[in-house]
Design a protein around this motif. Structure first.
Motif, short mmCIF file in Angstrom:
data_model
loop_
_atom_site.label_atom_id
_atom_site.label_comp_id
_atom_site.label_asym_id
_atom_site.label_seq_id
_atom_site.Cartn_x
_atom_site.Cartn_y
_atom_site.Cartn_z
N ILE A 14 0.94 -1.22 0.06
CA ILE A 14 0.06 0.00 -0.04
C ILE A 14 1.01 1.18 -0.01
O ILE A 14 0.47 1.96 -0.85
CB ILE A 14 -1.01 0.09 1.05
CG1 ILE A 14 -1.97 -1.16 1.15
CG2 ILE A 14 -1.71 1.38 1.25
CD1 ILE A 14 -2.67 -1.41 2.26
N GLU A 15 1.88 1.28 0.90
CA GLU A 15 2.98 2.35 0.88
C GLU A 15 3.45 2.74 -0.46
O GLU A 15 3.48 3.89 -0.81
CB GLU A 15 3.70 2.08 2.05
CG GLU A 15 3.32 2.13 3.33
CD GLU A 15 2.38 0.91 3.86
OE1 GLU A 15 2.75 -0.04 3.03
OE2 GLU A 15 1.82 0.88 4.72
N GLY A 140 -4.71 7.13 2.62
CA GLY A 140 -4.03 7.92 1.67
C GLY A 140 -2.82 8.61 2.31
O GLY A 140 -2.11 8.08 3.23
N PRO A 141 -2.16 9.54 1.60
CA PRO A 141 -1.06 10.05 1.90
C PRO A 141 -1.12 10.91 3.60
O PRO A 141 -0.01 10.76 4.05
CB PRO A 141 -0.71 11.29 1.13
CG PRO A 141 -1.35 10.86 -0.27
CD PRO A 141 -2.66 10.04 0.27
N ARG A 161 -14.22 9.16 -1.81
CA ARG A 161 -12.65 8.86 -1.88
C ARG A 161 -11.72 9.78 -2.92
O ARG A 161 -12.15 9.91 -3.90
CB ARG A 161 -12.37 7.60 -2.50
CG ARG A 161 -11.02 6.86 -2.74
CD ARG A 161 -11.06 5.62 -3.30
NE ARG A 161 -11.25 5.64 -4.74
CZ ARG A 161 -10.32 6.04 -5.77
NH1 ARG A 161 -8.95 6.25 -5.50
NH2 ARG A 161 -10.61 6.19 -6.96
N ALA A 162 -10.70 10.26 -2.12
CA ALA A 162 -9.90 11.30 -2.79
C ALA A 162 -9.13 10.39 -3.89
O ALA A 162 -8.82 9.13 -3.91
CB ALA A 162 -8.98 11.61 -1.95
N ILE A 166 -6.65 4.91 -1.49
CA ILE A 166 -6.88 3.33 -1.59
C ILE A 166 -8.09 2.81 -0.81
O ILE A 166 -7.96 2.97 0.36
CB ILE A 166 -5.94 2.69 -1.60
CG1 ILE A 166 -4.70 2.99 -2.53
CG2 ILE A 166 -6.04 1.10 -2.22
CD1 ILE A 166 -3.50 2.44 -2.56
N LEU A 167 -9.26 2.31 -1.52
CA LEU A 167 -10.27 1.64 -0.47
C LEU A 167 -9.42 0.38 -0.21
O LEU A 167 -9.41 -0.44 -1.36
CB LEU A 167 -11.44 1.57 -1.38
CG LEU A 167 -12.55 0.70 -0.88
CD1 LEU A 167 -13.10 1.14 0.39
CD2 LEU A 167 -13.54 0.46 -1.77
N THR A 168 -9.34 0.04 1.17
CA THR A 168 -8.54 -1.17 1.43
C THR A 168 -9.28 -2.10 1.97
O THR A 168 -8.91 -3.27 1.53
CB THR A 168 -7.53 -0.69 2.45
OG1 THR A 168 -8.06 -0.09 3.48
CG2 THR A 168 -6.33 0.22 1.68
N ALA A 169 -10.68 -1.79 2.35
CA ALA A 169 -11.33 -2.98 2.84
C ALA A 169 -12.55 -2.53 3.26
O ALA A 169 -13.02 -1.31 3.30
CB ALA A 169 -10.76 -3.34 4.08
#
Length: 276
Positions: A14-15, A140-141, A161-162, A166-169
């Motif tokens: 993700i990073e 996100g950042p 969502r910007a 990332i939509l993670t879950a």
């Protein structure tokens, strides 16, 4: 037509994905299952994007129980949700919705996170998420934040969502004892987008109804919900015409879609044994 892209990079984490997106300097697009994005690229609706491929990030996959919630990784594919025992046991609405999505080829590649982020108003998962009172985990950042499904969808293909997030879950309350889930859509052909569809969750004596194909986003049908809470199906079928805000297109008029919403509601009420 062939897709026109500005580059491609495969993220390891993700990073790493967030870093690659930042380097794209405003031209980045996250690529997950690709069932919507690649089609848009091929049609020329999106061009020159730097694709950041997140499909190999294992942290975004899988289904697990966390306390009283079921957490589904954003990269979990539709076919996996359809077959997963934890989903079937704890969030049966999603298990029932998955087979309704398009066709086998799409379900084998498409992901729940991709569907929710794309926010097609005729798609099944967004309406299910609203009915289930789901929470979306975003990274996100600036770190992680959680957004309720009812606040996530803003309009036609528009979400909270910007672009760099990332939509993670997706986190969903596990079904309580006696809880009932049902979903029904009306389509011209199997695999087509819904002309009208409803997803209903019954918890105790309370109902939550998510509508799809009936507005510019998934809608929570509060008038129909209140009527079903009273056990009045006729009033609910009338109220839902005001709850939804369908558009006319070449498939169906707005008035016809409103009529279909009432038809779907009555059928689901009968399936769920709601009193008249």
């Amino acid at each position: 037509m062939k897709a026109s892209i500005g580059g491609y990079a495969r993220a390891r984490s993700i990073e790493h994905a967030l870093s690659l997106f930042a380097e794209a300097d405003g031209a980045g697009r996250y690529l997950a299952g690709g069932q919507s994005l690649v089609a848009a690229l091929n049609l020329g609706a999106s061009a020159g994007d730097m694709l950041v491929d997140i499909s190999g990030i294992e942290a975004l996959r899988g289904v697990r129980i966390e306390g009283d919630r079921l957490v589904i990784g954003a990269l979990t594919r539709h076919s996996e949700i359809e077959r997963n025992d934890l989903v079937a046991r704890h969030v049966p609405l999603l298990a029932k919705a998955a087979p309704l999505i398009a066709h086998d080829a799409i379900r084998n590649r498409g992901t729940i996170g991709g569907s929710l982020s794309h926010a097609d108003p005729a798609a099944e998962y967004p309406a299910c998420a609203v009915a289930l009172d789901a929470i979306f985990n975003l990274e996100g950042p600036n770190g992680r934040r959680d957004v309720a499904a009812s606040e996530f969808f803003k309009g036609l293909f528009e979400t909270d969502r910007a672009e760099d997030e990332i939509l993670t879950a997706v986190s969903v309350p596990v079904a309580q004892a006696g809880e009932r889930h049902a979903i029904l859509e009306l389509t011209r052909r199997s695999g087509d987008y819904a002309l009208a569809g409803l997803a209903i969750v019954v918890r105790g004596d309370r109902h939550r109804i998510g509508a799809f194909g009936l507005g510019d986003r998934p809608l929570l049908c509060e008038g129909a919900m209140a009527a079903l809470d009273r056990g009045d199906v006729d009033a609910a079928a009338t109220a839902i015409a005001d709850d939804v805000d369908p558009m006319s297109d070449i498939q169906a008029s707005a008035d016809y879609r409103r009529h279909l919403a009432g038809v779907v509601l009555r059928r689901l009420a009968a399936e769920l044994g709601v009193a008249r």
